[in-house]
Each structure stands twice: as structure tokens, then as C-alpha cells.
Motif scaffolding. Structure first.
Motif, PDB file in Angstrom:
ATOM      1  N   MET A  37       0.833  -1.208   0.000  1.00  0.00           N
ATOM      2  CA  MET A  37       0.000   0.000   0.000  1.00  0.00           C
ATOM      3  C   MET A  37       0.869   1.261   0.000  1.00  0.00           C
ATOM      4  O   MET A  37       2.042   1.200   0.397  1.00  0.00           O
ATOM      5  N   PRO A  38       0.296   2.392  -0.429  1.00  0.00           N
ATOM      6  CA  PRO A  38       1.058   3.647  -0.385  1.00  0.00           C
ATOM      7  C   PRO A  38       1.425   3.987   1.058  1.00  0.00           C
ATOM      8  O   PRO A  38       0.742   3.548   1.992  1.00  0.00           O
ATOM      9  N   GLU A  39       2.474   4.765   1.220  1.00  0.00           N
ATOM     10  CA  GLU A  39       3.009   5.007   2.560  1.00  0.00           C
ATOM     11  C   GLU A  39       2.010   5.669   3.495  1.00  0.00           C
ATOM     12  O   GLU A  39       2.004   5.404   4.699  1.00  0.00           O
ATOM     13  N   ASP A  40       1.126   6.499   2.947  1.00  0.00           N
ATOM     14  CA  ASP A  40       0.191   7.207   3.839  1.00  0.00           C
ATOM     15  C   ASP A  40      -0.915   6.298   4.380  1.00  0.00           C
ATOM     16  O   ASP A  40      -1.635   6.660   5.295  1.00  0.00           O
ATOM     17  N   LYS A  41      -1.026   5.086   3.798  1.00  0.00           N
ATOM     18  CA  LYS A  41      -2.054   4.153   4.273  1.00  0.00           C
ATOM     19  C   LYS A  41      -1.547   3.259   5.407  1.00  0.00           C
ATOM     20  O   LYS A  41      -2.324   2.685   6.160  1.00  0.00           O
ATOM     21  N   LEU A  42      -0.230   3.133   5.517  1.00  0.00           N
ATOM     22  CA  LEU A  42       0.312   2.146   6.469  1.00  0.00           C
ATOM     23  C   LEU A  42       0.023   2.443   7.950  1.00  0.00           C
ATOM     24  O   LEU A  42      -0.390   1.533   8.671  1.00  0.00           O
ATOM     25  N   PRO A  43       0.210   3.699   8.414  1.00  0.00           N
ATOM     26  CA  PRO A  43      -0.046   3.930   9.845  1.00  0.00           C
ATOM     27  C   PRO A  43      -1.452   3.510  10.281  1.00  0.00           C
ATOM     28  O   PRO A  43      -1.612   2.860  11.324  1.00  0.00           O
ATOM     29  N   ASN A  44      -2.463   3.834   9.488  1.00  0.00           N
ATOM     30  CA  ASN A  44      -3.824   3.429   9.833  1.00  0.00           C
ATOM     31  C   ASN A  44      -4.019   1.924   9.750  1.00  0.00           C
ATOM     32  O   ASN A  44      -4.747   1.344  10.546  1.00  0.00           O
ATOM     33  N   TRP A  45      -3.368   1.325   8.760  1.00  0.00           N
ATOM     34  CA  TRP A  45      -3.468  -0.131   8.649  1.00  0.00           C
ATOM     35  C   TRP A  45      -2.928  -0.780   9.924  1.00  0.00           C
ATOM     36  O   TRP A  45      -3.554  -1.698  10.473  1.00  0.00           O
ATOM     37  N   VAL A  46      -1.802  -0.296  10.396  1.00  0.00           N
ATOM     38  CA  VAL A  46      -1.193  -0.854  11.611  1.00  0.00           C
ATOM     39  C   VAL A  46      -2.144  -0.686  12.791  1.00  0.00           C
ATOM     40  O   VAL A  46      -2.342  -1.609  13.593  1.00  0.00           O
ATOM     41  N   LYS A  47      -2.762   0.496  12.872  1.00  0.00           N
ATOM     42  CA  LYS A  47      -3.665   0.783  13.985  1.00  0.00           C
ATOM     43  C   LYS A  47      -4.891  -0.136  13.951  1.00  0.00           C
ATOM     44  O   LYS A  47      -5.359  -0.612  14.988  1.00  0.00           O
ATOM     45  N   ASN A  48      -5.413  -0.408  12.755  1.00  0.00           N
ATOM     46  CA  ASN A  48      -6.674  -1.147  12.629  1.00  0.00           C
ATOM     47  C   ASN A  48      -6.502  -2.630  12.338  1.00  0.00           C
ATOM     48  O   ASN A  48      -7.480  -3.355  12.199  1.00  0.00           O
ATOM     49  N   TRP A  49      -5.273  -3.060  12.230  1.00  0.00           N
ATOM     50  CA  TRP A  49      -4.983  -4.417  11.776  1.00  0.00           C
ATOM     51  C   TRP A  49      -5.691  -5.491  12.600  1.00  0.00           C
ATOM     52  O   TRP A  49      -6.197  -6.467  12.058  1.00  0.00           O
ATOM     53  N   HIS A  50      -5.771  -5.288  13.922  1.00  0.00           N
ATOM     54  CA  HIS A  50      -6.333  -6.320  14.789  1.00  0.00           C
ATOM     55  C   HIS A  50      -7.806  -6.587  14.498  1.00  0.00           C
ATOM     56  O   HIS A  50      -8.351  -7.588  14.937  1.00  0.00           O
ATOM     57  N   THR A  51      -8.443  -5.688  13.725  1.00  0.00           N
ATOM     58  CA  THR A  51      -9.857  -5.913  13.409  1.00  0.00           C
ATOM     59  C   THR A  51     -10.047  -6.462  11.993  1.00  0.00           C
ATOM     60  O   THR A  51     -11.172  -6.576  11.514  1.00  0.00           O
ATOM     61  N   ASN A  52      -8.940  -6.793  11.317  1.00  0.00           N
ATOM     62  CA  ASN A  52      -9.026  -7.345   9.957  1.00  0.00           C
ATOM     63  C   ASN A  52      -9.859  -8.631   9.959  1.00  0.00           C
ATOM     64  O   ASN A  52      -9.434  -9.644  10.485  1.00  0.00           O
ATOM     65  N   PRO A  53     -11.071  -8.589   9.388  1.00  0.00           N
ATOM     66  CA  PRO A  53     -11.978  -9.725   9.488  1.00  0.00           C
ATOM     67  C   PRO A  53     -11.474 -10.952   8.736  1.00  0.00           C
ATOM     68  O   PRO A  53     -11.655 -12.084   9.201  1.00  0.00           O
ATOM     69  N   ALA A  54     -10.812 -10.749   7.604  1.00  0.00           N
ATOM     70  CA  ALA A  54     -10.356 -11.883   6.799  1.00  0.00           C
ATOM     71  C   ALA A  54      -9.357 -12.730   7.586  1.00  0.00           C
ATOM     72  O   ALA A  54      -9.262 -13.938   7.395  1.00  0.00           O
ATOM     73  N   TRP A  55      -8.625 -12.091   8.462  1.00  0.00           N
ATOM     74  CA  TRP A  55      -7.558 -12.804   9.128  1.00  0.00           C
ATOM     75  C   TRP A  55      -7.948 -13.279  10.525  1.00  0.00           C
ATOM     76  O   TRP A  55      -7.596 -14.371  10.943  1.00  0.00           O
ATOM     77  N   THR A  56      -8.634 -12.432  11.261  1.00  0.00           N
ATOM     78  CA  THR A  56      -8.875 -12.755  12.667  1.00  0.00           C
ATOM     79  C   THR A  56     -10.162 -13.546  12.885  1.00  0.00           C
ATOM     80  O   THR A  56     -10.406 -14.028  13.978  1.00  0.00           O
ATOM     81  N   ALA A  57     -10.969 -13.687  11.824  1.00  0.00           N
ATOM     82  CA  ALA A  57     -12.245 -14.387  11.974  1.00  0.00           C
ATOM     83  C   ALA A  57     -12.035 -15.831  12.408  1.00  0.00           C
ATOM     84  O   ALA A  57     -11.074 -16.462  12.004  1.00  0.00           O
TER      85      ALA A  57
END
Ligand code: C2E
Ligand code: MG
Ligand code: MG
Ligand code: MG
Length: 285
Positions: A265-285
Motif C-alpha cells: 500500500m502507499p506510505e500514507d495508508k500504512l499507519p492506519n493499517w497498523v492501527k486497525n490491523w487487529h480488526t481485519n476480518p479476513a484474518w482474525t475471523a
């Protein structure tokens, strides 16, 4: 008649060669322009620890934001500059840009390492170590262990003495090395022991097919065992589904990277991705 054919063929070959050279020339010129016009960008793909769900780093992957052709992948343009001095210039740009980004992220409180891909030719350049030293000095706020260099396992087979010497010099600067696409390069144990690598990246082709293909699974197991023997960290690339992740965890490989976790992803998307990662439904379901 044979002679005639031979001659025609020669002329044809001549024309093809000329055409090929012209195409290459304009292609190289375009890339030189793109560097100047700042059309290259780095995308970042997160790496996670599947056991703890921690984000452990990200890999910088180059893209060309082409004015008319859209976003181009490295496969679309890197082969053109392979073995050309331009590849060194692009490589230096990648290192400098990744360090700049590391510095910005640190300022935001995001402290994860970034790995960059280093071409075999780039690593063997006389100036490589000097440039790396200079780039690190320009970003004293970034600890050098936060910069990681991904080197293809296969490049270790090129000029072993030179490669291991450069790698050692860079290690002395504090950067870490990852052996990329591991399993495809056929390097021997003897080779590996001479390289100061910290991490092995299992090639995505083995990971992708390991759930259906027992030979690929055997290779994945073998590479993990090798990493244990050599006391190296191990990370799997190409982790596309949770099932791949679960299999890897059961085999003792907990670090992972892949579309199943996140796409680059572009660099400006990464900080938010890191913050929200724990709610990633595809992975944590
Ligand atoms: P790589 O270093 O092995 O990077 C992994 C490639 O696989 C990336 O493609 C990434 O987007 C893709 N990938 C990641 N996860 C998955 C997955 O789950 N499934 C699939 N099918 N693919 C996945 P990308 O960005 O197109 O890069 C391709 C190659 O180009 C890289 O392979 C690397 O060897 C080279 N490359 C990329 N950036 C640079 C660079 O800045 N410098 C140099 N010298 N080479 C680079
Ligand atoms: Mg890589
Ligand atoms: Mg790879
Ligand atoms: Mg690859």
C-alpha cells in the motif's frame, strides 16, 4: 541459395538488433526521466507475527506512477535496467526514500523496520557500502537495524567472495540482511554459512501451493528446518489465506507476509493499517 538465405537472415538479424537497441535506448531514457520527474514511488507491505498479531515490519516495493500508463509493477520496468548503471541510481533512490519514510514514521511514533530489495548488481557496486553509509548518516534518527536489505538467495551464488564481503561490511553498519525467494536459488549449506544473513524468506511459490502439493510442503518444512539449524529467523511470503497461516504456524513459522494479511500500500495508508490491523476480518475471523 544457401548463401543467399544466410545473407538475408543476417540482414534481418541486423534490423532486429537495431530495433531492439532503439527500443532499449528510449526505454532507458524514459526511466532516467522518471527518476528526474519523481515518478517512482514505494509501496509498503506489512509483515506480521501470526502468533502475537504484532506488526513486525514492512517491505518497500517499487512502483512507477506513469503519467499515461498508470501504476506499473517492477516486472514492467526493472528488467530493462538490469545490468545498467541506471539500476544503481534507482537502487540508491529506493534506500534514500525508505530511510526518509522510516524517519517520518518514527516521528509519528510508528517504530517498525523497513526492508528494501537490493539487486545482485547493486550489491556488487564498488560504491554500495559508501552510499549506504552516507544515507544512514543523513538519517541519524533512524537506528540502522531498522533498515533491512533483501537480497535474492540466487545472488549469493554470483561472486561469493565479493557478496559476503559487502554483506559483512554492511552488517558492521548495523543493517540486517534477509535472503529473499529462498528455495529457488539452490545455494548450498556451505554457501549459506558464509553469508551474514539474519532472516530467510521462504519463496512464495512454495507457500502458495503447499496446501495441495506435498513436494512444496516438504520444501517449506525443509527450509524451516534449515533456518532452525542455522539459527536464522524465518518469514513466509505469499501467505494468501488463513489456512496458509495456520499451516505455517503448525510448522513453526510465525512471521508472515502476503495478500491474505495485506497487499502492498502507499506510505500514507500504512499507519492506519497498523492501527486497525487487529480488526481485519479476513484474518482474525
Ligand atoms: P519480492 O521481493 O519477492 O516481493 C514479493 C512480491 O510478491 C511483490 O511483488 C509483492 O507485491 C508480491 N506479493 C506479496 N504477497 C503476495 C501474495 O500473497 N500473493 C502473490 N501472488 N504475490 C504477493 P512486486 O511488488 O510486483 O515485486 C516483484 C519483485 O520485484 C520483488 O519480489 C522484488 O524482487 C522486485 N522488486 C520490487 N521492488 C524492488 C526494488 O525497489 N528494487 C529491486 N532491486 N527489486 C525490487
Ligand atoms: Mg523482497
Ligand atoms: Mg520474495
Ligand atoms: Mg520474488
Amino acid at each position: 541459395a544457401a548463401k543467399q538465405t544466410g545473407r538475408n537472415r543476417y540482414n534481418l538479424f541486423d534490423m532486429d538488433l537495431e530495433e531492439a537497441m532503439l527500443t532499449r535506448h528510449s526505454g532507458l531514457e524514459n526511466i532516467r526521466q522518471a527518476l528526474e520527474n519523481k515518478e517512482f514511488v514505494l509501496f509498503y507491505q506489512p509483515k506480521i507475527n501470526m502468533a502475537t498479531n504484532e506488526v513486525v515490519g514492512s517491505e518497500a516495493l517499487i512502483r512507477w506512477q506513469h503519467p499515461t500508463r498508470g501504476l506499473l509493477s517492477p516486472a514492467d520496468f526493472l528488467p530493462l535496467i538490469e545490468n545498467h548503471p541506471l539500476s544503481v541510481m534507482v537502487g540508491e533512490w529506493v534506500i534514500e526514500t525508505a530511510l526518509k519514510q522510516l524517519s517520518i514514521w518514527r516521528g509519528m511514533g510508528l517504530n517498525i523496520p523497513v526492508s528494501v530489495n537490493i539487486g545482485a548488481r547493486q550489491l556488487q557496486e564498488d560504491e554500495f557500502e559508501a552510499h549506504l553509509t552516507k544515507a544512514l548518516e543523513a538519517h541519524r534518527d533512524v537506528p540502522s537495524h531498522c533498515l533491512e536489505l533483501e537480497v535474492l538467495e540466487s545472488s549469493a551464488l554470483e561472486d561469493m567472495n565479493k557478496i559476503s564481503r559487502v554483506m559483512r561490511a554492511c552488517c558492521a553498519l548495523g543493517v540486517r540482511f534477509l535472503l529473499d525467494d529462498f528455495g529457488t536459488g539452490h545455494s548450498s549449506l556451505t554457501h549459506l554459512r558464509r553469508l551474514p544473513a539474519d532472516v530467510i524468506k521462504i519463496d512464495q511459490s512454495f507457500v502458495r501451493d503447499m496446501l495441495e502439493d506435498s513436494e512444496d510442503l516438504a520444501i517449506v518444512k525443509g527450509v524451516i528446518a534449515l533456518a532452525v539449524t542455522l539459527k536464522l529467523e524465518i518469514i513466509a511470503e505469499g501467505v494468501e489465506t488463513k489456512a496458509h497461516g495456520d499451516m505455517l504456524i503448525s510448522l513453526g513459522c510465525t512471521l508472515a507476509q502476503g495478500y491474505g494479511i495485506a497487499r502492498p500500500m502507499p506510505e500514507d495508508k500504512l499507519p492506519n493499517w497498523v492501527k486497525n490491523w487487529h480488526t481485519n476480518p479476513a484474518w482474525t475471523a
